[in-house]
Write an enzyme that holds these catalytic residues in place. Structure first.
Site, short mmCIF file in Angstrom:
data_model
loop_
_atom_site.label_atom_id
_atom_site.label_comp_id
_atom_site.label_asym_id
_atom_site.label_seq_id
_atom_site.Cartn_x
_atom_site.Cartn_y
_atom_site.Cartn_z
N LYS A 45 0.84 -1.21 0.00
CA LYS A 45 0.00 0.00 0.00
C LYS A 45 0.87 1.25 0.00
CE LYS A 45 -4.27 -2.01 1.41
NZ LYS A 45 -4.71 -2.92 2.46
N LYS B 281 -3.63 -9.86 -9.83
CA LYS B 281 -4.59 -10.35 -8.84
C LYS B 281 -5.87 -9.51 -8.90
CE LYS B 281 -5.36 -9.17 -4.24
NZ LYS B 281 -5.98 -9.57 -3.03
N LYS C 67 -10.32 -5.09 -5.48
CA LYS C 67 -11.08 -3.83 -5.52
C LYS C 67 -10.14 -2.66 -5.77
CE LYS C 67 -13.03 -5.69 -1.95
NZ LYS C 67 -13.40 -5.92 -0.57
P1 ADP Z 1 -9.52 -6.83 -2.23
O1 ADP Z 1 -8.11 -7.18 -2.63
O2 ADP Z 1 -10.43 -6.81 -3.40
O3 ADP Z 1 -9.62 -5.57 -1.40
P2 ADP Z 1 -9.93 -8.17 0.26
O4 ADP Z 1 -8.54 -7.85 0.69
O5 ADP Z 1 -11.07 -7.47 0.92
O6 ADP Z 1 -10.03 -8.02 -1.32
O7 ADP Z 1 -10.11 -9.75 0.42
C1 ADP Z 1 -11.17 -10.43 1.07
C2 ADP Z 1 -10.91 -11.93 0.98
O8 ADP Z 1 -10.94 -12.35 -0.38
C3 ADP Z 1 -9.55 -12.36 1.52
O9 ADP Z 1 -9.65 -13.62 2.16
C4 ADP Z 1 -8.69 -12.46 0.30
O10 ADP Z 1 -7.63 -13.34 0.45
C5 ADP Z 1 -9.69 -12.96 -0.74
N1 ADP Z 1 -9.32 -12.49 -2.06
C6 ADP Z 1 -9.36 -11.21 -2.52
N2 ADP Z 1 -8.94 -11.12 -3.79
C7 ADP Z 1 -8.61 -12.39 -4.17
C8 ADP Z 1 -8.13 -12.99 -5.37
N3 ADP Z 1 -7.90 -12.25 -6.46
N4 ADP Z 1 -7.91 -14.30 -5.39
C9 ADP Z 1 -8.15 -15.08 -4.29
N5 ADP Z 1 -8.61 -14.58 -3.14
C10 ADP Z 1 -8.85 -13.27 -3.05
#
Ligand code: ADP
Ligand code: TRP
Length: 321
Positions: A110, A189, A192
């Site tokens: 970040k 990956k 959001k």
């Molecule tokens: P983002 O990266 O979209 O902000 P979060 O950090 O809120 O997502 O992730 C919420 C959950 O979803 C976590 O357990 C995270 O490991 C899983 N997750 C998020 N993006 C992925 C992805 N591209 N592939 C697999 N798991 C994911």
């Protein structure tokens, strides 16, 4: 066996969230005592709009229930309805080495992206450790990006236990290898924060447009594509379509003759069909906000009863009581 996981209400949930975390978590509710929560305290490190947080929280609750979270089997609640977790966070911060937090990948990523960090963002893994430890969790199903946070939780718990005597259960992360990282529309990956998501409950027209807009290479349809298995649409199709269907498309791509447009159309159709039952379920739940709030408040009472016991144990262990 106690299973625990959380998700931040920081935006509409996408295929990465679903296949990486929600689906495995929902399947695990059959295998033990599951505790799943909406991490609204965590969302405060990066989202500063109260109305948006409130709306996202309701949306995440609707998404989870629509996708099959069963409140009869699982304790489902909002993180902030168990304020004990913030007190435990303080106890844990005092045994957390600065260096451990400085090594956190997600924090470093970040910062590298230019986010100006607040103290909450730095301390984020300690709150996450408190979330996990306060329910004596054994298994934490998460996507691969959260693995390090669960390992940090283990380090913090071990340090507390060494300092004050056996207090916390040491948890294990559980990561599904086949969906450890769901790629986004740009091949990175799906996240959001990268603006490359396909939402679980996206609008039909907008999502079709998104999927049809995935950029591929400039090879002609006729050209054989020996790297068919690496194709982004194939990778995403694997999540929603039966194996033989995926193999059919992969073979046609490899042999030549299948255009990317037709492949993307198939991807959209399978995506749309895969989530159709959940979509119907969600449309019903939207009309019943009182039911959703009741589920969360019953979940909170159960979670709180357990959390206060663990907090008491920790307070006694470190001499506050
Ligand atoms: P983002 O990266 O979209 O902000 P979060 O950090 O809120 O997502 O992730 C919420 C959950 O979803 C976590 O357990 C995270 O490991 C899983 N997750 C998020 N993006 C992925 C992805 N591209 N592939 C697999 N798991 C994911
Ligand atoms: N940090 C997790 C994420 O962004 C959300 C989360 C908060 C969590 N507390 C947790 C996940 C405890 C598992 C266990 O996805």
């Amino acid at each position: 066996m106690r299973i625990l996981s959380g998700i931040q209400p920081s935006g509409a949930l996408h295929l990465g969230n679903y296949f990486g975390m929600m689906k495995p978590a929902i399947e695990l509710q059959e295998k033990g005592e599951a505790f799943y929560f909406i991490a609204n305290y965590h969302s405060m490190t990066s989202l500063f709009d109260a109305g948006e947080r409130r709306q996202n929280t309701l949306d995440v609750a609707l998404d989870f229930l629509a996708c099959g979270l069963d409140p009869k089997k699982t304790v489902f609640f909002k993180q902030s309805d168990v304020p004990e977790v913030t007190e435990l966070t303080w106890l844990l911060t005092t045994v957390t080495p600065m260096g451990l937090l400085e090594r956190a990948h997600s924090y470093k990523d970040k910062i590298a992206k230019g986010v100006s960090p607040n103290h909450g963002l730095f301390a984020y893994p300690v709150l996450m450790a408190a979330d996990i430890l306060i329910y004596d969790s054994n298994i934490v199903p998460v996507g691969r990006d959260q693995k390090q946070h669960v390992e940090m939780t283990r380090d913090i718990a071990i340090k507390f236990n060494e300092t004050y005597g056996q207090t916390f259960v040491i948890p294990e992360p559980q990561i599904r290898d086949e969906v450890a990282v769901v790629p986004g529309m740009d091949g990175q990956k799906m996240s959001k924060s990268y603006g490359n998501t396909i939402e679980i409950f996206g609008d039909e027209k907008a999502t079709r447009k998104k999927i049809m807009g995935i950029v591929m290479d400039s090879r002609t349809p006729q050209e054989p594509k020996p790297d068919a298995d690496k194709n982004l649409a194939i990778q995403l199709l694997k999540l929603e379509a039966p194996r033989d269907v995926v193999k059919g498309y992969e073979d046609r791509l490899r042999a030549g003759g299948l255009g990317y447009g037709d492949l993307k159309k198939a991807l959209f159709d399978h995506y749309w069909g895969y989530f159709a039952p959940a979509r119907t379920q969600r449309a019903e739940l939207v009309t019943a906000p009182d039911y959703v709030n009741q589920v969360l408040s019953e979940g909170a009472s159960k979670a709180r009863a357990m959390a206060s016991k663990t907090l008491k144990r920790a307070r006694v262990a470190c001499g506050l009581e």
